[in-house]
Motif scaffolding. Structure first.
Motif, PDB file in Angstrom:
ATOM      1  N   GLY A 276       8.097   2.732   7.218  1.00 30.75           N
ATOM      2  CA  GLY A 276       8.283   2.199   5.969  1.00 30.75           C
ATOM      3  C   GLY A 276       8.271   0.753   6.003  1.00 30.75           C
ATOM      4  N   SER A 277       7.374   0.428   4.894  1.00 27.94           N
ATOM      5  CA  SER A 277       6.865  -0.719   4.604  1.00 27.94           C
ATOM      6  C   SER A 277       7.335  -1.653   3.287  1.00 27.94           C
ATOM      7  CB  SER A 277       5.128  -0.698   4.594  1.00 27.94           C
ATOM      8  OG  SER A 277       4.688  -1.921   3.754  1.00 27.94           O
ATOM      9  N   ARG A 278       7.455  -2.834   3.552  1.00 27.03           N
ATOM     10  CA  ARG A 278       7.938  -3.649   2.437  1.00 27.03           C
ATOM     11  C   ARG A 278       7.123  -3.680   1.483  1.00 27.03           C
ATOM     12  NH1 ARG A 278      10.844  -9.566   2.701  1.00 27.03           N
ATOM     13  NH2 ARG A 278      12.683  -8.246   2.942  1.00 27.03           N
ATOM     14  N   ALA A 279       5.637  -3.787   1.753  1.00 25.13           N
ATOM     15  CA  ALA A 279       4.784  -4.003   0.672  1.00 25.13           C
ATOM     16  C   ALA A 279       4.045  -2.698  -0.008  1.00 25.13           C
ATOM     17  CB  ALA A 279       3.524  -4.729   1.468  1.00 25.13           C
ATOM     18  N   SER A 280       3.913  -1.635   1.117  1.00 30.24           N
ATOM     19  CA  SER A 280       3.207  -0.559   0.536  1.00 30.24           C
ATOM     20  C   SER A 280       3.961   0.927   0.624  1.00 30.24           C
ATOM     21  CB  SER A 280       1.894  -0.702   1.143  1.00 30.24           C
ATOM     22  OG  SER A 280       2.149  -0.417   2.615  1.00 30.24           O
ATOM     23  N   GLY A 281       5.146   0.723   0.725  1.00 24.90           N
ATOM     24  CA  GLY A 281       5.977   2.365   0.735  1.00 24.90           C
ATOM     25  C   GLY A 281       5.847   2.636   1.981  1.00 24.90           C
ATOM     26  N   VAL A 282       5.368   4.093   1.946  1.00 27.37           N
ATOM     27  CA  VAL A 282       5.384   4.735   3.068  1.00 27.37           C
ATOM     28  C   VAL A 282       3.973   4.836   3.686  1.00 27.37           C
ATOM     29  CG1 VAL A 282       5.833   7.119   4.455  1.00 27.37           C
ATOM     30  CG2 VAL A 282       7.181   6.355   2.521  1.00 27.37           C
ATOM     31  N   ILE A 283       3.644   4.298   4.750  1.00 28.14           N
ATOM     32  CA  ILE A 283       2.518   4.261   5.434  1.00 28.14           C
ATOM     33  C   ILE A 283       2.240   5.549   6.411  1.00 28.14           C
ATOM     34  CG2 ILE A 283       0.595   3.072   6.812  1.00 28.14           C
ATOM     35  CD1 ILE A 283       2.363   0.601   6.297  1.00 28.14           C
ATOM     36  N   VAL A 284       1.067   6.371   6.143  1.00 29.96           N
ATOM     37  CA  VAL A 284       1.190   7.754   6.911  1.00 29.96           C
ATOM     38  C   VAL A 284      -0.060   7.330   7.931  1.00 29.96           C
ATOM     39  CG1 VAL A 284       0.398   9.993   6.787  1.00 29.96           C
ATOM     40  CG2 VAL A 284       1.572   8.747   5.021  1.00 29.96           C
TER      41      VAL A 284
END
Length: 544
Positions: A284-292
């Motif tokens: 969970g990232s503040r800048a780019s949503g969900v990082i996979v």
């Protein structure tokens, strides 16, 4: 962790791994206390709110009335004639305190302060953006504190005077707030030193520290354990400009964890949540949503993509159930939203819906966390309560009910939860984040008629963060109160059976903030309990 930028300050301490104990043989556990099985009956409780007005907290007063033009930083302005000021001689001249403040109007507030043991200048944190250095700092003999919070147009003062010691590490007194040289408000306070409460030892109930690892990031906040690796995420530090990110820790030997890799992305390192499914890790990232990430090799995550496409969102928390990923975003949507993904193909999530509470009225970005259970999604909407949705059909979710309250204008601060079935009823364990917040036990069997059936609360000056339900045990990270383990087999009577105090004033980097201490927890069923402490890093304990 709440979406706001709460002040934490820390100093970097190098990677440290400690194997604790000299024997692999666990200590014997005391026999469990017999508990009668719960039959599902209860008497609903009245909602007390997070803060109960106890009236004036000390027999003192700040004498100038509101509106007076005066330099507030003058101890003579406090009337302490009815106080037991002699008892202040029993205090140490240093410490970290959290302060429960009551204005003369009956409104509540809080602050925190820290005076270092070496006598250097301390700080106070009182909701005025950044913490301020103490101008006056005297704890022993006469309790006097003051600080100025200065902006381009405003100078605010906070001054406190002790009245007496009412118990171990507990001080009461009076305070005043002044703005641009004019008295704004005043009241009384109760300050609690953040040493271990109730005269406790480090641990009880058979919990033992197996190892401790500083992960090399200043503000670790969450952990997910998968295939003998702990994925610890951290958020950026607002004061040192140190970045957060991900630390991949090999925990195949829980007594000797090893960092295998650290990851950050350019301009993207405020990472607040982690979850894994099969060969895929979600951040969970503040800048780019969900990082996979691809974690076919668990020690070496490989970036795949960020979701959703288009305008970026701030994803604060994650929850996976079956083939669904729920990503809660407090912004940029006005009141937040929950993104629902199909993860039947884990590395190729498909966005199904963006769930917004239809009757959300708060101006605060409220969506904070979620818990999925039996086709229902339980969303912590922070200042507007705990909301239940039917999400069996992700394209057409339905709001089923909400638990909220407003007592004397004080709103809930719903933050995290866990849900299970007890005696045929669906029971939610819900916790807030903020001064005075605590655990609520709710019967959510009928979401349109949610009932409060039990409570668990520690000091008024501390706050819950995360909650894990494992069988009939509830694991709570309770910031300065450390890890608390409750037997909830009788949900109406949560019973503490073990604890581990992670918080120590002497830890390098401890702060005056309300939200410091034990923050993240996982109990993956591998025999260990994984706790993240904001300052100490990853602590691995034995599972009960």
């Amino acid at each position: 962790m709440a979406f706001a930028a709460f002040p934490f300050r820390a100093v970097l301490i190098g990677f440290v791994s400690l194997g604790i104990g000299c024997s692999d043989k666990p200590e014997p556990k005391p026999p469990p206390t017999p508990v009668e099985p719960w039959d599902g009956t209860y008497t609903p409780l009245a909602e007390p709110s997070d803060w109960v007005d106890r009236g004036a907290l000390a027999a003192c007063a700040f004498t100038p009335p509101a509106g007076t033009l005066i330099d507030c930083d003058n101890p003579a302005l406090f009337d302490l004639s009815k106080c037991d000021t002699a008892s202040l001689a029993t205090l140490d001249p240093h410490g970290v305190y959290q302060v429960d403040m009551r204005y003369t109007s009956g409104v509540s507030d809080f602050a925190g302060f820290r005076i270092p043991e070496d006598g250097s200048v301390g700080s106070i944190n009182s909701g005025y953006s950044l913490p301020a250095p103490l101008i006056r700092q005297q704890l022993k003999g006469s309790f006097q504190l003051s600080a100025k919070f200065t902006t381009r147009t405003t100078v605010r003062q906070l001054v406190l005077a002790g009245c007496g010691v009412t118990g171990p590490g507990t001080v009461t007194g009076c305070f005043a707030r002044c703005t641009n040289g004019k008295v704004a408000s005043s009241g009384t306070f109760e300050a609690a030193r953040m040493t271990w409460g109730r005269g406790e030892s480090e641990s009880s109930g058979g919990l033992r520290l197996l190892s401790e690892l500083h992960v090399g990031m200043l503000r670790p906040v969450d952990v997910y354990v998968h295939r003998k690796h702990a994925y610890v995420v951290a958020v950026d530090d607002f004061y040192t400009e140190d970045k957060g990110g991900l630390a991949v820790v090999d925990v195949s030997d829980p007594r000797h964890p090893v960092i295998r890799k650290k990851i950050t992305l350019p301009g993207d390192s405020f990472w607040n949540a982690a979850w894994a499914k099969d060969d895929t890790l979600y951040i969970g990232s503040r800048a780019s949503g969900v990082i996979v990430y691809d974690i076919s090799n668990p020690a070496d995550p490989v970036f795949v993509r960020s979701l959703p496409t288009g305008a970026p969102v701030n994803v604060h928390t994650l929850f996976v159930e079956g083939n669904r990923l729920y990503a809660v975003s407090p912004s940029p949507a006005v009141a937040g939203e929950t993104l629902i993904f199909d993860i039947s193909s884990p590395r190729e999530p498909v966005l199904l819906n963006r769930l917004v509470t239809p009757d959300e009225v708060s101006w605060v970005p409220s969506a904070h966390d979620s818990f999925a259970y039996e086709d229902r999604l339980y969303v912590n909407q922070f200042s507007t309560g705990y909301v239940v949705f039917d999400v069996k059909d992700a394209q057409n979710p339905r709001q089923l009910g909400r638990y909220t309250f407003s007592v004397d204008g004080r709103e809930p601060l719903s933050h995290a939860s866990a849900v299970g079935t007890f005696a045929g009823k669906t029971i939610a364990f819900e916790g807030g984040e903020g001064a005075g917040t605590h655990l609520r036990v709710l019967d959510v069997t009928d979401p349109a008629n949610i009932q409060l059936i039990g409570r668990y609360k520690l000091r008024q000056q501390t706050s819950i963060h995360n909650i894990i339900l494992k069988d009939k045990l509830l694991y709570i990270t309770y910031y300065q109160e450390g890890l608390r383990v409750l037997d909830v087999s009788v949900p109406t009577q949560p019973r503490e059976v073990a604890y581990f105090n992670t918080y120590r004033e002497s830890d390098p980097g401890r702060t005056d903030d309300l939200l410091d201490g034990a923050i993240g927890v996982r109990v993956p069923g591998d025999g260990s309990v994984y706790v993240v402490d904001i300052t100490r890093g990853l602590l691995i304990l034995n599972e009960l």
